[in-house]
Each structure stands twice: as structure tokens, then as C-alpha cells.
Design a protein around this motif. Structure first.
Motif, PDB file in Angstrom:
ATOM      1  N   LEU A   1      15.472  -8.345  -2.088  1.00 28.10           N
ATOM      2  CA  LEU A   1      14.755  -9.320  -2.925  1.00 28.10           C
ATOM      3  C   LEU A   1      15.264  -9.318  -4.356  1.00 28.10           C
ATOM      4  CD1 LEU A   1      11.038  -8.724  -1.852  1.00 28.10           C
ATOM      5  CD2 LEU A   1      12.751 -10.225  -0.814  1.00 28.10           C
ATOM      6  N   GLY A   2      15.904  -8.227  -4.756  1.00 30.59           N
ATOM      7  CA  GLY A   2      16.348  -8.073  -6.136  1.00 30.59           C
ATOM      8  C   GLY A   2      16.511  -6.599  -6.437  1.00 30.59           C
ATOM      9  N   ASN A   3      16.406  -6.236  -7.695  1.00 27.22           N
ATOM     10  CA  ASN A   3      16.606  -4.847  -8.105  1.00 27.22           C
ATOM     11  C   ASN A   3      15.522  -4.439  -9.096  1.00 27.22           C
ATOM     12  OD1 ASN A   3      17.968  -2.544  -9.822  1.00 27.22           O
ATOM     13  ND2 ASN A   3      19.221  -2.732  -7.977  1.00 27.22           N
ATOM     14  N   ILE A   4      15.100  -3.174  -9.021  1.00 33.33           N
ATOM     15  CA  ILE A   4      14.024  -2.725  -9.908  1.00 33.33           C
ATOM     16  C   ILE A   4      14.433  -2.769 -11.376  1.00 33.33           C
ATOM     17  CG2 ILE A   4      13.070  -1.245  -8.092  1.00 33.33           C
ATOM     18  CD1 ILE A   4      14.082   1.181  -9.698  1.00 33.33           C
ATOM     19  N   ARG A   5      15.729  -2.754 -11.636  1.00 31.91           N
ATOM     20  CA  ARG A   5      16.185  -2.808 -13.025  1.00 31.91           C
ATOM     21  C   ARG A   5      15.900  -4.164 -13.675  1.00 31.91           C
ATOM     22  NH1 ARG A   5      20.921   0.287 -10.661  1.00 31.91           N
ATOM     23  NH2 ARG A   5      20.813   2.392 -11.554  1.00 31.91           N
ATOM     24  N   ASP A   6      15.648  -5.189 -12.828  1.00 28.09           N
ATOM     25  CA  ASP A   6      15.330  -6.513 -13.373  1.00 28.09           C
ATOM     26  C   ASP A   6      13.925  -6.569 -13.944  1.00 28.09           C
ATOM     27  OD1 ASP A   6      17.815  -7.293 -12.470  1.00 28.09           O
ATOM     28  OD2 ASP A   6      17.051  -8.033 -10.551  1.00 28.09           O
TER      29      ASP A   6
ATOM     30  N   ARG B   1       0.827  -1.209   0.000  1.00 28.00           N
ATOM     31  CA  ARG B   1       0.000   0.000   0.000  1.00 28.00           C
ATOM     32  C   ARG B   1       0.861   1.259   0.000  1.00 28.00           C
ATOM     33  NH1 ARG B   1      -1.881  -2.859   4.324  1.00 28.00           N
ATOM     34  NH2 ARG B   1      -1.230  -1.210   5.763  1.00 28.00           N
ATOM     35  N   THR B   2       2.097   1.110   0.479  1.00 30.33           N
ATOM     36  CA  THR B   2       2.999   2.248   0.546  1.00 30.33           C
ATOM     37  C   THR B   2       4.376   1.854   0.018  1.00 30.33           C
ATOM     38  OG1 THR B   2       3.636   1.703   2.814  1.00 30.33           O
ATOM     39  CG2 THR B   2       1.843   3.278   2.533  1.00 30.33           C
ATOM     40  N   CYS B   3       5.136   2.864  -0.375  1.00 27.59           N
ATOM     41  CA  CYS B   3       6.479   2.624  -0.900  1.00 27.59           C
ATOM     42  C   CYS B   3       7.402   3.758  -0.485  1.00 27.59           C
ATOM     43  CB  CYS B   3       6.431   2.526  -2.429  1.00 27.59           C
ATOM     44  SG  CYS B   3       8.060   2.436  -3.214  1.00 27.59           S
ATOM     45  N   LEU B   4       8.559   3.388   0.048  1.00 31.37           N
ATOM     46  CA  LEU B   4       9.648   4.349   0.251  1.00 31.37           C
ATOM     47  C   LEU B   4      10.600   4.195  -0.921  1.00 31.37           C
ATOM     48  CD1 LEU B   4      10.588   4.062   4.051  1.00 31.37           C
ATOM     49  CD2 LEU B   4       9.131   5.755   2.956  1.00 31.37           C
ATOM     50  N   LEU B   5      10.666   5.208  -1.767  1.00 27.43           N
ATOM     51  CA  LEU B   5      11.513   5.170  -2.955  1.00 27.43           C
ATOM     52  C   LEU B   5      12.650   6.176  -2.784  1.00 27.43           C
ATOM     53  CD1 LEU B   5      12.218   4.334  -5.823  1.00 27.43           C
ATOM     54  CD2 LEU B   5      10.408   5.845  -6.661  1.00 27.43           C
ATOM     55  N   THR B   6      13.840   5.666  -2.532  1.00 23.08           N
ATOM     56  CA  THR B   6      15.011   6.523  -2.340  1.00 23.08           C
ATOM     57  C   THR B   6      15.542   6.932  -3.705  1.00 23.08           C
ATOM     58  OG1 THR B   6      15.564   5.175  -0.405  1.00 23.08           O
ATOM     59  CG2 THR B   6      17.218   6.758  -1.149  1.00 23.08           C
TER      60      THR B   6
ATOM     61  N   ASN C   1      16.143   1.247  -2.273  1.00 23.02           N
ATOM     62  CA  ASN C   1      17.262   2.139  -1.962  1.00 23.02           C
ATOM     63  C   ASN C   1      17.725   2.866  -3.220  1.00 23.02           C
ATOM     64  OD1 ASN C   1      18.959   0.383  -3.387  1.00 23.02           O
ATOM     65  ND2 ASN C   1      20.024  -0.382  -1.572  1.00 23.02           N
ATOM     66  N   ALA C   2      18.730   3.709  -3.078  1.00 28.19           N
ATOM     67  CA  ALA C   2      19.116   4.617  -4.160  1.00 28.19           C
ATOM     68  C   ALA C   2      19.704   3.919  -5.381  1.00 28.19           C
ATOM     69  CB  ALA C   2      20.103   5.661  -3.635  1.00 28.19           C
ATOM     70  N   ILE C   3      20.157   2.681  -5.225  1.00 27.69           N
ATOM     71  CA  ILE C   3      20.693   1.955  -6.381  1.00 27.69           C
ATOM     72  C   ILE C   3      19.688   0.939  -6.912  1.00 27.69           C
ATOM     73  CG2 ILE C   3      23.085   2.339  -5.702  1.00 27.69           C
ATOM     74  CD1 ILE C   3      23.207  -0.516  -4.685  1.00 27.69           C
ATOM     75  N   GLY C   4      18.464   1.010  -6.416  1.00 25.60           N
ATOM     76  CA  GLY C   4      17.389   0.202  -6.975  1.00 25.60           C
ATOM     77  C   GLY C   4      17.128  -1.128  -6.314  1.00 25.60           C
ATOM     78  N   ASP C   5      17.837  -1.435  -5.233  1.00 23.79           N
ATOM     79  CA  ASP C   5      17.600  -2.701  -4.549  1.00 23.79           C
ATOM     80  C   ASP C   5      16.252  -2.660  -3.831  1.00 23.79           C
ATOM     81  OD1 ASP C   5      20.016  -3.798  -5.351  1.00 23.79           O
ATOM     82  OD2 ASP C   5      21.086  -2.989  -3.610  1.00 23.79           O
ATOM     83  N   ILE C   6      15.539  -3.784  -3.879  1.00 22.15           N
ATOM     84  CA  ILE C   6      14.186  -3.888  -3.343  1.00 22.15           C
ATOM     85  C   ILE C   6      14.213  -4.589  -1.991  1.00 22.15           C
ATOM     86  CG2 ILE C   6      11.868  -4.811  -3.765  1.00 22.15           C
ATOM     87  CD1 ILE C   6      12.666  -4.937  -6.774  1.00 22.15           C
ATOM     88  N   TYR C   7      13.540  -3.987  -1.020  1.00 20.86           N
ATOM     89  CA  TYR C   7      13.510  -4.545   0.338  1.00 20.86           C
ATOM     90  C   TYR C   7      12.081  -4.552   0.875  1.00 20.86           C
ATOM     91  CZ  TYR C   7      18.571  -3.664   0.460  1.00 20.86           C
ATOM     92  OH  TYR C   7      19.917  -3.638   0.201  1.00 20.86           O
ATOM     93  N   LEU C   8      11.789  -5.565   1.650  1.00 22.33           N
ATOM     94  CA  LEU C   8      10.626  -5.508   2.533  1.00 22.33           C
ATOM     95  C   LEU C   8      11.039  -4.800   3.816  1.00 22.33           C
ATOM     96  CD1 LEU C   8       9.238  -9.135   2.086  1.00 22.33           C
ATOM     97  CD2 LEU C   8       8.510  -7.048   0.919  1.00 22.33           C
ATOM     98  N   CYS C   9      12.293  -5.022   4.202  1.00 24.23           N
ATOM     99  CA  CYS C   9      12.895  -4.370   5.363  1.00 24.23           C
ATOM    100  C   CYS C   9      14.322  -3.993   4.989  1.00 24.23           C
ATOM    101  CB  CYS C   9      12.899  -5.316   6.562  1.00 24.23           C
ATOM    102  SG  CYS C   9      13.872  -4.702   7.964  1.00 24.23           S
TER     103      CYS C   9
END
Length: 325
Positions: free
Chosen positions: A284-289, A7-12, A270-278
């Protein structure tokens, strides 16, 4: 499935910053060459929309988000999806063109960091002698353009350095018709510093960590009383303010009545695109994937959620950012 999507996203959007705040070390991280660009952020937002049926709340964070190239384009893109967009800024770079562009971008809310109405205290915590005057000018300029189109709030970190300045700040915000809210955060391990749950015991952080919990309780009790008395701009719920007292008294003791509730509600980048639940557990991976849906519902994500369900650490997400979730 609807109940199991974020429902929410922190996008660095960047770790870079124009300030050198005492409670943040992100600016020192050498990530600029690896950081995600605005198009990659837009693609990520689009990918979320493919499996999240409802509009989300997207927090664009940093570093200083407003120095990210293309930030207004990104805000407009998120707004076009119907999602609520929130930015927290130090206010330092907000001149008249930026203030106007922010309002016109469709930004839902801008929170400006302000730790005291005493310039010396605020400037000391933020690392530049003209930071306070820049914040005051930013509020003035934003108020000129925002009308009812954008909410404008204050974010304040409660620390040893500004403890005696909190009540006057609330009174100032409450009397300022251009400000909609003030939200308090308890001082945590500085962002970007090595993970250390005993950080508050180190000499280097004594100027941030209150040494006498009794003094903190006096201030927090006053905040709670002011909220009950009708200071409606205090955004924190009562329970959070009460739990702040427990946190400052014993930061090793988990403050919430229930465990971390972010396992299925938030996605963090995070700022380099890595995806986290915490942010404190494995990526979990990277948004570039481009496989956000697969990663969210993956076996790896389930394993992280299981760890989160047993976590007993007072991280900034639990204590400050997502307390009410």
C-alpha cells in the motif's frame, strides 16, 4: 470505523539473523542498508494510535528481532501505549543482561523457537551446533527474572525433520513450570524464498515436507488427544490442528471453512517499511511516508481487500499466524 481498523500488526524489524534455519531464507536478503530504524518504528506505532482507538497486539518479528539496535526502546514505547507486545526469538543471543532487559522492557510474551528436545534435531534445523544449548540457557535466564511479568512460550514448526519428536516436546513443555505454552506451526515455504505454491514438491525441500500424510495424522491426532486430556499448554485451537491434517494431505486445497479474514484486522510491515494487508499482494505504501491512516482507507487498500476476499492460497498467515481471526 472502529470495526474497520487493524487489531494486530506484524512489524518486521530486521531480516538479519544469527542463525541459518532450514525453514527460513530471510537472512539471505540484502536489505540491511534499507531497513527501518527504531525511531521510524516508533513513529509508525504513534500513527496507528491516531486512528486505532483501542490497544493493539504488536508482533515484532524478523529475522532475529533481538539483534535490532534499539529493540528494548521500541518495546518500551509500544508498552507505554497499552498495546500487547510479542516477540518470537531463536533464543541464541539471550544472555543474562538481555534476559533482564527483556523482562524490564514491558514485553508481554516471548516465544522461543524450539523444534525438539533432541539437540541434534534442533541444531540441524537451525544451522548451528550450539543452538539447543543456547535455547536451554535462555529459558533458564528468563525464568530467573520474569516472574508473572512476562509470558514465556515455545514455538515449534512441524516438519518431516522433527515429526517423531513432537510428543516428547509437548511432555517436556508441560512438565516445565517456567514455560506457559507451546504453539505449533505447519511447515510452509521458507520465509524469503521466491513465491512458489508448489514448493513442497521440490527435491530440495523433501527433508522438510512429510512424504506420508498418514504419519502426520498420527502425530496430529496425538496432539489433539493430549489437548483434550488436559495438556493445557498446547495453545493451538482444536480446529487448527484438525485443519493441519487437511493442509499436509493436500496443500493446494484451501483449508479454512471461510476465506481470509485479515482484510480489516491486520496490518503487516516488512523490514524496509513497506505496508501490506497481505505479504503476497501489492504494498500500500511505506511507513516512512507517514500516511498510514490514508493508506489503510485508500482505494488501493480496498482493491487489495477484494482480491484477498477471493484468495484460496494456504499462506503462513492463514494456516499459522492468524488462523483464529
Amino acid at each position: 470505523m472502529k470495526d474497520n481498523v487493524p487489531r494486530t500488526c506484524l512489524l518486521t524489524v530486521t531480516n538479519s539473523c544469527v542463525l541459518r534455519c532450514k525453514m527460513c531464507n530471510l537472512w539471505s536478503l540484502d536489505t540491511l542498508d534499507q531497513e527501518i530504524n527504531v525511531q521510524e518504528c516508533k513513529d509508525f506505532i504513534d500513527s496507528l494510535g491516531q486512528f486505532c482507538p483501542d490497544p493493539m497486539e504488536i508482533h515484532l518479528i524478523g529475522g532475529e528481532s533481538l539483534i535490532k539496535k534499539g529493540i528494548f526502546e521500541l518495546i518500551k514505547h509500544i508498552s507505554s501505549k497499552g498495546s500487547r507486545t510479542v516477540i518470537t526469538s531463536c533464543g541464541y543471543t539471550i544472555d543474562e543482561p538481555v534476559a533482564k532487559a527483556l523482562v524490564e522492557s514491558g514485553l508481554s510474551m516471548l516465544n522461543i523457537s524450539l523444534d525438539s528436545i533432541d539437540p541434534v534435531t534442533h541444531n540441524s534445523l537451525r544451522g548451528k551446533e550450539d543452538c539447543f544449548s543456547r535455547v536451554m540457557k535462555a529459558i533458564e535466564l528468563l525464568s530467573k527474572y520474569k516472574g508473572s511479568r512476562m509470558k514465556l512460550g515455545i514455538n515449534t514448526v512441524i516438519s518431516a525433520a522433527n515429526l517423531d519428536k513432537i510428543v516428547p516436546l509437548i511432555e517436556w513443555v508441560s512438565a516445565n513450570n517456567n514455560l506457559d505454552s507451546i504453539y505449533f506451526m505447519a511447515v510452509m515455504r521458507p520465509f524469503g524464498a521466491p513465491i512458489d505454491w508448489q514448493w513442497h514438491k521440490k527435491n530440495e525441500y523433501k527433508f522438510l515436507w512429510p512424504q506420508d500424510p498418514g504419519n502426520v495424522n498420527v502425530v496430529l491426532d496425538k496432539i489433539i488427544a493430549m489437548k483434550k486430556q488436559g495438556y493445557s499448554k498446547i495453545e493451538n485451537p482444536y480446529g487448527q490442528l484438525v485443519d493441519f491434517k487437511s493442509y499436509f494431505a493436500s496443500p493446494e486445497k484451501f483449508i479454512k471453512a471461510r476465506r481470509c479474514s485479515l482484510t480489516h484486522s491486520a496490518i503487516n510491515i516488512n523490514a524496509i517499511g513497506d505496508i501490506y494487508l497481505c505479504f503476497f499482494m501489492e504494498s500500500l505504501g511505506n511507513i516512512r511516508d507517514g500516511k498510514i491512516h490514508e493508506l489503510w482507507f485508500s482505494e488501493k487498500a480496498d482493491k487489495v481487500r477484494e482480491k484477498m476476499s477471493h484468495c484460496q492460497q494456504n499462506c503462513e498467515l492463514v494456516v499459522n499466524c492468524y488462523y483464529g481471526d
